[in-house]
Write a protein that holds these residues in place. Structure first.
Motif, PDB file in Angstrom:
ATOM      1  N   VAL A 170       0.833  -1.195   0.000  1.00 44.14           N
ATOM      2  CA  VAL A 170       0.000   0.000   0.000  1.00 44.14           C
ATOM      3  C   VAL A 170       0.874   1.254   0.000  1.00 44.14           C
ATOM      4  O   VAL A 170       1.849   1.356   0.744  1.00 44.14           O
ATOM      5  CB  VAL A 170      -0.934  -0.001   1.231  1.00 44.14           C
ATOM      6  CG1 VAL A 170      -1.757   1.285   1.283  1.00 44.14           C
ATOM      7  CG2 VAL A 170      -1.844  -1.215   1.193  1.00 44.14           C
ATOM      8  N   ASP A 171       0.524   2.200  -0.878  1.00 40.48           N
ATOM      9  CA  ASP A 171       1.243   3.470  -1.003  1.00 40.48           C
ATOM     10  C   ASP A 171       2.697   3.303  -1.439  1.00 40.48           C
ATOM     11  O   ASP A 171       3.520   4.198  -1.247  1.00 40.48           O
ATOM     12  CB  ASP A 171       1.205   4.260   0.319  1.00 40.48           C
ATOM     13  CG  ASP A 171      -0.216   4.620   0.737  1.00 40.48           C
ATOM     14  OD1 ASP A 171      -1.035   4.869  -0.161  1.00 40.48           O
ATOM     15  OD2 ASP A 171      -0.500   4.635   1.948  1.00 40.48           O
ATOM     16  N   SER A 172       3.019   2.149  -2.016  1.00 37.06           N
ATOM     17  CA  SER A 172       4.383   1.933  -2.475  1.00 37.06           C
ATOM     18  C   SER A 172       4.693   2.791  -3.703  1.00 37.06           C
ATOM     19  O   SER A 172       3.854   2.961  -4.589  1.00 37.06           O
ATOM     20  CB  SER A 172       4.580   0.451  -2.843  1.00 37.06           C
ATOM     21  OG  SER A 172       5.813   0.277  -3.518  1.00 37.06           O
ATOM     22  N   ALA A 173       5.910   3.337  -3.741  1.00 32.27           N
ATOM     23  CA  ALA A 173       6.367   4.099  -4.909  1.00 32.27           C
ATOM     24  C   ALA A 173       7.260   3.243  -5.798  1.00 32.27           C
ATOM     25  O   ALA A 173       7.919   3.739  -6.699  1.00 32.27           O
ATOM     26  CB  ALA A 173       7.127   5.343  -4.445  1.00 32.27           C
ATOM     27  N   ARG A 184       3.213  -2.488  -9.997  1.00 37.12           N
ATOM     28  CA  ARG A 184       1.937  -2.477  -9.279  1.00 37.12           C
ATOM     29  C   ARG A 184       1.426  -3.897  -9.061  1.00 37.12           C
ATOM     30  O   ARG A 184       0.944  -4.221  -7.990  1.00 37.12           O
ATOM     31  CB  ARG A 184       0.894  -1.687 -10.072  1.00 37.12           C
ATOM     32  CG  ARG A 184      -0.498  -1.702  -9.431  1.00 37.12           C
ATOM     33  CD  ARG A 184      -1.547  -1.016 -10.299  1.00 37.12           C
ATOM     34  NE  ARG A 184      -1.316   0.418 -10.357  1.00 37.12           N
ATOM     35  CZ  ARG A 184      -0.924   1.072 -11.445  1.00 37.12           C
ATOM     36  NH1 ARG A 184      -0.717   0.412 -12.567  1.00 37.12           N
ATOM     37  NH2 ARG A 184      -0.726   2.370 -11.413  1.00 37.12           N
ATOM     38  N   GLN A 214       3.453   0.840 -12.155  1.00 38.73           N
ATOM     39  CA  GLN A 214       2.976   2.081 -11.567  1.00 38.73           C
ATOM     40  C   GLN A 214       3.042   3.188 -12.613  1.00 38.73           C
ATOM     41  O   GLN A 214       3.866   3.161 -13.503  1.00 38.73           O
ATOM     42  CB  GLN A 214       3.866   2.482 -10.365  1.00 38.73           C
ATOM     43  CG  GLN A 214       3.894   1.475  -9.243  1.00 38.73           C
ATOM     44  CD  GLN A 214       2.776   1.676  -8.230  1.00 38.73           C
ATOM     45  OE1 GLN A 214       1.726   2.232  -8.561  1.00 38.73           O
ATOM     46  NE2 GLN A 214       2.993   1.210  -7.016  1.00 38.73           N
ATOM     47  N   GLY A 274       7.797  -2.916  -3.086  1.00 32.07           N
ATOM     48  CA  GLY A 274       7.663  -2.443  -1.717  1.00 32.07           C
ATOM     49  C   GLY A 274       7.456  -3.616  -0.762  1.00 32.07           C
ATOM     50  O   GLY A 274       7.581  -4.772  -1.145  1.00 32.07           O
TER      51      GLY A 274
END
Length: 278
Positions: free
Chosen positions: A77-80, A84, A102, A121
């Protein structure tokens, strides 16, 4: 899109009677090469995607006649991180999958990242669908923090399926052993020890027969094999059916000057120009 035929890869199922253990092994050379060609991948991202494809086949091999095995990895979650989602779907004789990046991260597919965490992530969310063909698929989702896909799968099998297993994913090779009834701690230690002693140089390039010879002290016996290839079953008819869930107004907005909507298959990158209302 031109399809280049490749020889199918062989999954071999085996028993280790002296350790009350069974296993499966596959070198997915053809599968991985075809998948990389279809999706335009190379380097570490290609290796990770290839391992996901091979892993879904291994999971299908323990489904006792299962019709479909989906393995899906989703970024934290919220990984940069660049990726994806990684998804693989295995059916008897075939496997397919796709990679989702992403936004604005697709250029990073060639970066020399190392480890699952660098790409997605941590913790990664692992989801599976095991379809036994009777209308009620078994769906499971867990989260686990590990840089290695094999560790993620072992954790899933232990926590969600209550299966004691050990897995090696090395290059295009997948090797899994699973404890059977009667396998105590001593038996399991012998099986895991034998697998751990197989050198990486053997795992990288040697044949299935050569690798299984390292289990000879446990009376290794081959009990069957299955062929697998990277193959998508998309069709014009299936794509046309996908338009049924889209309103007429939306279809008209998507249509070109000839009144056709073009859809592409995320598994094989084939394109279909479809008539609205056909």
């Amino acid at each position: 899109m031109t399809h280049i035929a490749t020889e199918p890869d062989q999954l071999t199922r085996f028993l280790l009677p002296d350790a009350f253990t069974r296993g499966a092994i596959i070198r997915g050379d053809g599968i991985v090469r075809e998948a990389m060609r279809v999706h335009g991948l190379n380097g570490p991202a290609a290796d990770l995607f290839g391992q996901t494809l091979v892993a879904s086949i291994l999971l299908l091999s323990i489904s006792k006649g299962g019709m479909r095995q989906v393995l899906q990895l989703d970024a934290a979650v919220d990984s940069a991180a660049p990726l994806r989602r990684l998804l693989s779907e295995a059916r008897p004789g075939a496997v397919r999958g796709y990679v989702s990046w992403q936004e604005e991260k697709t250029a990073l597919r060639y970066v020399e990242h190392s480890g699952l965490g660098s790409w997605m992530g941590s913790p990664v969310r692992l989801s599976t669908v095991r379809d036994m063909g009777v209308g009620h698929p078994y769906i499971s989702t867990i989260e686990h923090a590990s840089d290695h896909l094999a560790d993620q799968l072992i954790h899933y099998l232990n926590q969600s399926v209550q299966i004691r297993a050990d897995i090696i994913l090395h290059g295009d090779l997948g090797l899994m052993i699973e404890a059977m009834p009667g396998c105590d701690e001593e038996h399991w230690f012998k099986a895991v020890e034998a697998m751990a002693k197989i050198p990486n140089t053997i795992l990288e390039r040697e044949s299935t027969e050569s690798i299984l010879s390292h289990f000879s002290t446990l009376n290794c016996k081959v009990v069957g094999s299955d062929s697998y290839a990277y193959r998508c079953d998309c069709s014009r008819e299936k794509m046309q059916a996908a338009l049924d869930g889209i309103s007429k107004e939306q279809l008209e907005e998507l249509a070109d000057e000839q009144g056709k909507v073009t859809l592409s298959c995320q598994y094989c990158d084939n394109f279909y120009a479809l008539e609205i209302g056909a």
